[in-house]
Design a protein around this motif. Sequence first.
Motif: not given
Length: 744
Positions: A278-283, A725-728
């Motif tokens: 559930w952390y996600g990753v960068d673009y 910060y943006v995560w995906y």
Amino acid sequence: MNRHSFFINHVGLILGSAIALSAAQASAQTNAPEAQVSNDEDTTALTVLMRQMEDVVVTAPVVQTTVSKQEMKHEELNRHNTGQNLPYLLSVTPSVVTTSDDGLGIGYTYFHIRGTDQTRINMTMNEVPLNDAESQAVFWVNLTDMSSGVSSLQVQRGVGTSANGGSSFGASVNMRTLDAAVPESHHPGPVRAELDFNGGMYNTFREMVKADVYLGDRTEKKGAWHIGGRFSKVNSDGYIRRAQSDLLSYQGEAGWQNTKTAVTLTAFGGKERTYMAWYGVDYDHAYGINGADRRYNPAGEYLDKDGNTAYYDNQTDNYQQHHAHLHIGHRFNTHWTLSATAHYTYGTGYYEMLMANWETYQADNITRKGLRNHFYGGILSSKYVHEKVDVQMGLALNQYRGRQYGDIDTTCTANAFMPYYEGFGVKTDGNVYAKANWRVLHRGGEKLSLYGDVQYRLVDYKIWGDNEEMSILDMPVQINIHRTWHFFNPKAGLTYDNRGHRLSATFAVSHREPTRNNFVVNDGTYDPKPERLYDYELGYSYSSQGLLKSGYRMPWTIGVNLYFMDYDNQLIATGDVSSVGYLNTINVKDSYRTGVEFQFGVEWTKWFSWKGNLTWSRNKWKDNNRWRTISFSPDWTAGNLFSFHHAGFNADIQTLVVSSQFLGNAEDTNAKLKAYTVSNLMLSYALPFDKLKNAQNIPDITLKCQINNLFDTKYVNNGGTDGTYVWYFPQAGINVHAGFAVRW
């Protein structure tokens, strides 16, 4: 007086008059003689009464409504079930957007309807609330393969009719389990059994076994017994690395019924263990740019004593949930039914995670955060049915008791945990409602119905102890909150039918209380307010049997629904999440969601059909004097389904389209999901054993294959932002699953 007060006062007057009139008509018919039914003399009447009893088995049937809705039976819901959680099986319905953490829809899975997240979607099982009372969410990993035990499901978009549980702010999803009233055609013999298996890429496997036994004749006074059970196991490594899921669920049911009374005891639940994703990753990682690995998962990552990258192998979420429902229904005569339900839910679990030092990136501590809760209550409802009017009244009282706790191990050995916070919550939720459907006109093919619904809901909520969001080791932060809310929710509508044409209009008011997370994520400087929604809906549909061509009549349907949802103090998602993964939300004074939902379906030939839907919407909130787009609210969604079927062979091509959407509320183009289009191919073939001489002794065997993301699209369907910060959350490319189903 503002426009809403004026409208509510007049709607309240209309509803009161409609229900009073309906009740008067009901009272006049109470002493009507009970219909005498004979198996020999009136088979049609017997069928009607049996169907009435099928509803009584679980609860009194819901009064007819004019809301925009979608209904799915067991067969349709499970037609493409290969182990994905329930939201993915609903993805082809209008205005629905599904998301998943693991990239496959096996682990943590979520969905939005009309841009509204699932904490604002009221979900019930046999009219018992499924939403967690404090978070108001449903965690599908605890109930994996739930659809295998659901006999019917209804999605009501918009406010919907009065029901138990939290208020619906985007939609309601009402489910019923398989019960003793399964139509006779579904079990020609006293025993029915089913075995399903499928396996696929990323070590994804689903096994399901189910059996039902029917004893006696429910059309006789002595009645009939039904005993059934289901067990499901779903495992997957996940598309995201280390996003493995180990899930199981069960369902058991025992019931007795005759022509007047039905008693059913239902138990279901599940247990899950998932590695965090559930952390996600960068673009770059999300879209595989510059060689970045789309399957990368940062959860549990740290540097060992030699400076090498390592991963904590117990960065897992562990939870179990168990439900028990006792339903009693009785039909007094051909008009009156009464049903009562007692229910209890127990949940317990925790997640464990390694925290790395922000400077050295070495292991700093291991944290466990958990909860234990009890939810119980009772539901009572009665219904009167007549040619001119249906009246339903009900009440419910439920209570939730929960404990939140946190333990920490600063030695990073996972064997020296000490407590650092403990908090509690008690929530009492009661409601009483009355709703009526009055058939004003029924002349030939022309019908006019008026609908009224009033509900009063009382919520009392207490939180005390340590604040799990603010407390740190040796520095607990206390919280002590007590709130009581009184909500009045009126609804009104009309439906006009004339030779295939249907026109409907509704107005509804709904209120919703803040969640626990709304209180604990701040230090007391922000006091969350309850939300209020005014929902306006106008719909038109047409169904035609089609023109007769070459001996085949081509039926088709078309429908359009316009909605305007006007909010006061809506809690909109900020894009950020709490430390335990809940969406953070904040009140905005003025906001709205409006749109047009279009649906169509046509059966071109006996072997080919086509159906689809398209939604255009605008979702805005007022920031000073500027209207901004609400997060997680795409302007366009669409679904398309081509179905081919011939001689036991079925092929479905499903396409889903979702336009771009912001991850926050500042309309920041750097925090935005790209639009995506995904197509899936589903194939099945029923072996032609029915043509053999002794076919009645041979089970039905169906082979199936499903190819998800047929064109290998690199897409992302969820993410978040904290303002910097943006995560995906990247989703899997093409993946294939195959299996079989055996039914006796």
